[in-house]
Design a protein around this motif. Structure first.
Motif, PDB file in Angstrom:
ATOM      1  N   ILE A 193       0.863  -1.187   0.000  1.00 19.26           N
ATOM      2  CA  ILE A 193       0.000   0.000   0.000  1.00 19.26           C
ATOM      3  C   ILE A 193       0.898   1.234   0.000  1.00 19.26           C
ATOM      4  N   ARG A 194       0.725   2.060  -1.029  1.00 22.27           N
ATOM      5  CA  ARG A 194       1.534   3.268  -1.169  1.00 22.27           C
ATOM      6  C   ARG A 194       0.681   4.396  -1.738  1.00 22.27           C
ATOM      7  N   SER A 195       1.295   5.550  -1.872  1.00 23.45           N
ATOM      8  CA  SER A 195       0.618   6.677  -2.511  1.00 23.45           C
ATOM      9  C   SER A 195       0.356   6.341  -3.970  1.00 23.45           C
ATOM     10  N   CYS A 196      -0.850   6.645  -4.444  1.00 25.53           N
ATOM     11  CA  CYS A 196      -1.268   6.224  -5.790  1.00 25.53           C
ATOM     12  C   CYS A 196      -1.370   7.361  -6.795  1.00 25.53           C
ATOM     13  N   ILE A 197      -1.185   8.611  -6.385  1.00 25.97           N
ATOM     14  CA  ILE A 197      -1.337   9.718  -7.329  1.00 25.97           C
ATOM     15  C   ILE A 197      -0.083   9.847  -8.180  1.00 25.97           C
ATOM     16  N   ALA A 198      -0.287   9.896  -9.501  1.00 32.16           N
ATOM     17  CA  ALA A 198       0.828  10.092 -10.427  1.00 32.16           C
ATOM     18  C   ALA A 198       0.944  11.545 -10.852  1.00 32.16           C
ATOM     19  N   ASP A 199      -0.195  12.215 -11.073  1.00 35.75           N
ATOM     20  CA  ASP A 199      -0.129  13.594 -11.552  1.00 35.75           C
ATOM     21  C   ASP A 199      -1.457  14.293 -11.304  1.00 35.75           C
ATOM     22  N   ALA A 200      -1.390  15.611 -11.250  1.00 36.81           N
ATOM     23  CA  ALA A 200      -2.585  16.445 -11.166  1.00 36.81           C
ATOM     24  C   ALA A 200      -2.921  16.935 -12.565  1.00 36.81           C
ATOM     25  N   ILE A 201      -4.188  16.857 -12.942  1.00 29.84           N
ATOM     26  CA  ILE A 201      -4.575  17.191 -14.316  1.00 29.84           C
ATOM     27  C   ILE A 201      -5.185  18.581 -14.417  1.00 29.84           C
ATOM     28  N   ILE A 202      -6.313  18.800 -13.744  1.00 24.21           N
ATOM     29  CA  ILE A 202      -6.982  20.093 -13.901  1.00 24.21           C
ATOM     30  C   ILE A 202      -7.918  20.337 -12.723  1.00 24.21           C
ATOM     31  N   ALA A 203      -8.120  21.609 -12.428  1.00 24.29           N
ATOM     32  CA  ALA A 203      -9.087  22.030 -11.411  1.00 24.29           C
ATOM     33  C   ALA A 203     -10.254  22.713 -12.103  1.00 24.29           C
ATOM     34  N   SER A 204     -11.413  22.665 -11.470  1.00 22.81           N
ATOM     35  CA  SER A 204     -12.596  23.300 -12.056  1.00 22.81           C
ATOM     36  C   SER A 204     -12.424  24.807 -12.158  1.00 22.81           C
ATOM     37  N   SER A 205     -11.657  25.396 -11.243  1.00 25.08           N
ATOM     38  CA  SER A 205     -11.324  26.820 -11.312  1.00 25.08           C
ATOM     39  C   SER A 205     -10.050  27.050 -10.509  1.00 25.08           C
ATOM     40  N   THR A 206      -9.357  28.123 -10.824  1.00 20.21           N
ATOM     41  CA  THR A 206      -8.158  28.514 -10.086  1.00 20.21           C
ATOM     42  C   THR A 206      -8.162  30.026  -9.946  1.00 20.21           C
ATOM     43  N   ASP A 207      -7.956  30.499  -8.730  1.00 17.09           N
ATOM     44  CA  ASP A 207      -8.032  31.939  -8.479  1.00 17.09           C
ATOM     45  C   ASP A 207      -6.864  32.674  -9.135  1.00 17.09           C
ATOM     46  N   ASN A 208      -5.660  32.289  -8.827  1.00 19.26           N
ATOM     47  CA  ASN A 208      -4.467  32.915  -9.402  1.00 19.26           C
ATOM     48  C   ASN A 208      -3.571  31.832  -9.994  1.00 19.26           C
ATOM     49  N   PHE A 209      -3.464  31.842 -11.325  1.00 20.40           N
ATOM     50  CA  PHE A 209      -2.650  30.841 -12.004  1.00 20.40           C
ATOM     51  C   PHE A 209      -1.352  31.488 -12.481  1.00 20.40           C
ATOM     52  N   PRO A 210      -0.195  30.854 -12.303  1.00 20.14           N
ATOM     53  CA  PRO A 210      -0.006  29.493 -11.782  1.00 20.14           C
ATOM     54  C   PRO A 210       0.324  29.430 -10.296  1.00 20.14           C
ATOM     55  N   GLU A 211       0.312  30.579  -9.576  1.00 17.07           N
ATOM     56  CA  GLU A 211       0.721  30.563  -8.170  1.00 17.07           C
ATOM     57  C   GLU A 211      -0.106  29.607  -7.320  1.00 17.07           C
ATOM     58  N   GLU A 212      -1.416  29.483  -7.638  1.00 19.13           N
ATOM     59  CA  GLU A 212      -2.312  28.655  -6.826  1.00 19.13           C
ATOM     60  C   GLU A 212      -2.819  27.455  -7.631  1.00 19.13           C
ATOM     61  N   SER A 213      -1.936  26.845  -8.392  1.00 17.92           N
ATOM     62  CA  SER A 213      -2.278  25.740  -9.283  1.00 17.92           C
ATOM     63  C   SER A 213      -2.587  24.463  -8.513  1.00 17.92           C
ATOM     64  N   ILE A 214      -3.342  23.577  -9.131  1.00 15.71           N
ATOM     65  CA  ILE A 214      -3.633  22.259  -8.566  1.00 15.71           C
ATOM     66  C   ILE A 214      -2.353  21.460  -8.346  1.00 15.71           C
ATOM     67  N   LEU A 215      -1.299  21.740  -9.112  1.00  9.31           N
ATOM     68  CA  LEU A 215      -0.043  21.003  -8.965  1.00  9.31           C
ATOM     69  C   LEU A 215       0.578  21.188  -7.584  1.00  9.31           C
ATOM     70  N   ASN A 216       0.242  22.280  -6.908  1.00  9.42           N
ATOM     71  CA  ASN A 216       0.764  22.494  -5.549  1.00  9.42           C
ATOM     72  C   ASN A 216       0.250  21.447  -4.567  1.00  9.42           C
ATOM     73  N   THR A 217      -0.888  20.823  -4.879  1.00 10.71           N
ATOM     74  CA  THR A 217      -1.457  19.838  -3.950  1.00 10.71           C
ATOM     75  C   THR A 217      -0.669  18.532  -3.944  1.00 10.71           C
ATOM     76  N   LEU A 218       0.272  18.366  -4.882  1.00  9.67           N
ATOM     77  CA  LEU A 218       1.086  17.150  -4.897  1.00  9.67           C
ATOM     78  C   LEU A 218       2.205  17.202  -3.866  1.00  9.67           C
ATOM     79  N   ASP A 219       2.522  18.403  -3.388  1.00 12.07           N
ATOM     80  CA  ASP A 219       3.588  18.568  -2.393  1.00 12.07           C
ATOM     81  C   ASP A 219       2.963  18.553  -1.001  1.00 12.07           C
ATOM     82  N   GLU A 220       3.560  17.795  -0.095  1.00 11.11           N
ATOM     83  CA  GLU A 220       2.996  17.655   1.248  1.00 11.11           C
ATOM     84  C   GLU A 220       3.120  18.923   2.080  1.00 11.11           C
ATOM     85  N   ARG A 221       4.019  19.803   1.687  1.00  6.83           N
ATOM     86  CA  ARG A 221       4.254  21.006   2.485  1.00  6.83           C
ATOM     87  C   ARG A 221       3.247  22.104   2.135  1.00  6.83           C
TER      88      ARG A 221
END
Length: 357
Positions: free
Chosen positions: A104-132
């Motif tokens: 059993i391990r982490s299963c996420i490979a990549d983030a694809i898209i968010a329904s909306s983003t307030d400020n791109f790219p500073e607040e991108s969905i890709l930031n959710t891949l980092d634990e910090r």
């Protein structure tokens, strides 16, 4: 007494169907030739897979990478049927074992898209891949656009590590805006998860078929990683996951709008990418199961673990342009750029060099 030889078929099936561990069923098939033929003929490995994970009933054929649907075979129909049953036995035995005992391990490979983003790219969905929630002094999170209506939902779409993943739990860390007065936490009231595949036969772009939808889980407005455990493990057929955030809680003082912000998303489970691929899933959910490698289930996921180590390096390889732009925006580098000459100057140079070698 060999009960398989001496009892009627229904009674033998009833006895062997009590084996609910894939390893026990494989051992039973190795007892004798008659037991092996019985286990294979009546598809006990397949039945066990369907019993453990009903989502696997959508498998309509098994393909081996070594001989993909060999057509025009000169073998008799009986021999062809026997080979088919043996192939299914091997594939479903491996599938059942991998779905229950691979790491059993982490299963996420990549983030694809968010329904909306307030400020791109500073607040991108890709930031959710980092634990910090902070990289140095820079906040790391995804933020939705602001809304007056608290019922407007938001979604985050991810690709998992493999066409088949047995998902056990989801975790979400709402973001706390420590740089705003009062340090508000932008969680949602509820969260829901969908698992499925991309419909390649659809005329529409990015049309996803969701084969599993979870219950709604209540989220706490707390700055911590919140884990939502499924009632039972679920097989994600297709390798895509959608997170739905339902109900907005927190307004931003600056504009009075409601936002949802997430610092980190994690999905735990068993990836079967090392052994299996999906072939032509359709809208009804039926698909072909391609066996890439008959490897030990305990070894499944080693590749994924190595990738996770690489992902944690400070200057990991950027997987797409969006992530590269985000990285450069957050971490500007002191680099002297040499800009190309203007088009007019290039034309002058070309005119002056006519006839020259």
């Amino acid at each position: 007494m060999d009960f398989v030889k001496n009892l009627d078929t229904d009674t033998s099936l009833l006895i062997l169907s009590c084996l609910d561990d894939p390893s026990d069923l494989v051992r039973a098939s190795a007892v004798s030739r008659s037991w092996r033929e019985f286990v294979i003929r009546y598809g006990l490995s397949k039945n066990l897979c369907f019993k453990l994970f009903h989502q696997l009933t959508c498998v309509d054929r098994v393909i081996e990478a070594s001989n993909e649907e060999s057509s025009g075979s000169s073998s008799s129909s009986l021999m062809a049927e026997t080979k088919l049953l043996e192939r299914e036995h091997k594939a479903f035995a491996l599938l059942a074992k991998g779905s229950t005992s691979s790491p059993i391990r982490s299963c996420i490979a990549d983030a694809i898209i968010a329904s909306s983003t307030d400020n791109f790219p500073e607040e991108s969905i890709l930031n959710t891949l980092d634990e910090r929630d902070k990289i140095g002094a820079t906040p790391s999170y995804w933020s939705s656009s602001g809304q007056h209506n608290t019922s407007v939902p938001e979604t985050l779409l991810y690709k998992l590590k493999g066409d088949l993943c047995v998902v056990t739990e989801f975790s979400i860390h709402p973001f706390q805006a420590y740089f705003q007065r009062g340090a508000p936490i932008y969680s949602s009231h509820y969260v829901r998860f969908r698992l499925g595949h991309l419909d390649n036969n659809s005329q529409e772009n990015n049309n996803y078929v969701w084969t599993y939808t979870s219950q709604q889980f209540a989220m706490a407005q707390e700055n911590r990683l919140q884990t939502f455990k499924l009632p039972e493990p679920v097989v994600c057929i297709g390798g895509y996951m959608l997170i739905e955030f339902l109900g907005r809680v927190q307004t931003q003082e600056g504009d009075g709008l409601y936002y949802i912000c997430v610092a980190h998303v994690r999905v735990m489970g068993r990836s079967l990418a090392k052994s299996f691929r999906l072939v032509d899933p359709d809208e009804s959910g039926k698909f072909g199961l391609k066996v890439v490698c008959y490897c030990d289930p305990k070894e499944m996921g080693e590749t994924e673990e190595e990738e996770e180590v690489v992902e944690q390096r400070p200057f990991r390889q950027m997987r797409n342009l969006e992530q590269l732009l985000n990285f450069l925006h957050r971490h500007p580098m002191d680099v002297e750029y040499v800009w190309p000459e203007s088009d007019d100057e290039e034309e002058d140079d070309d005119a002056g060099s006519d006839g020259e070698v």
